[in-house]
Design a protein around this motif. Structure first.
Motif, PDB file in Angstrom:
ATOM      1  N   ASP A   8       1.618   2.730   2.704  1.00 58.88           N
ATOM      2  CA  ASP A   8       1.295   3.426   3.953  1.00 58.88           C
ATOM      3  C   ASP A   8       2.101   2.819   5.089  1.00 58.88           C
TER       4      ASP A   8
ATOM      5  N   SER B  48       0.818  -1.216   0.000  1.00 60.55           N
ATOM      6  CA  SER B  48       0.000   0.000   0.000  1.00 60.55           C
ATOM      7  C   SER B  48       0.848   1.260   0.000  1.00 60.55           C
TER       8      SER B  48
ATOM      9  N   LYS C  26       3.532   8.164   3.776  1.00 60.03           N
ATOM     10  CA  LYS C  26       3.151   7.413   2.582  1.00 60.03           C
ATOM     11  C   LYS C  26       4.308   7.401   1.600  1.00 60.03           C
TER      12      LYS C  26
END
Ligand SMILES: [Zn+2]
Length: 125
Positions: free
Chosen positions: A55, A53, A108
């Motif tokens: 993240d 992801s 991120k």
């Protein structure tokens, strides 16, 4: 891909496109990033690519106050980021003021284009 090798070249090509790719060991399920030849946990070589992801959160960081020759402008920070998938990765911190940087900060993945290469960066989540 039969031999299970996910190359660093592929990793950086994907990173340039904004996609973070890890590899999961087909032997023991360990997740690794960036790609390694053999699983550090079970020594097998049965990697399967997995999309991550991007993240994560800052686990630790170092502020670089004197830039290496030809390097980015100092000061800047380099952080170890633990992704939500559980693997940790080193990257440059971008668009986060150094004084706001702290462990536990959500970030991120963000690709950073240098002259000839793609670097791993982390910006605000
Ligand atoms: Zn393994």
């Amino acid at each position: 891909m039969t031999d299970g090798v996910v190359s660093l070249k592929h990793f950086f090509e994907e990173a340039r496109a904004g996609r973070l790719t890890g590899i999961r060991c087909g032997g023991c399920g360990a997740l690794a990033i960036p790609p390694k030849e053999f699983c550090p946990t079970c020594q097998q070589r049965q990697w399967q690519p997995v999309s991550l992801s991007g993240d994560g959160m800052v686990v630790s960081f170092t502020v670089i106050r004197i830039a290496p020759r030809g390097g980015p402008e100092a000061p800047y920070a380099v952080a170890v980021v633990k992704l939500e998938e559980g693997v940790s990765l080193l990257g440059r911190v971008v668009d986060i003021p150094i004084e706001h940087l702290r462990t536990g900060l959500p970030v991120k993945f963000r690709p950073m284009m240098a002259a000839e290469q793609t670097l791993i960066g982390f910006g605000p989540s």
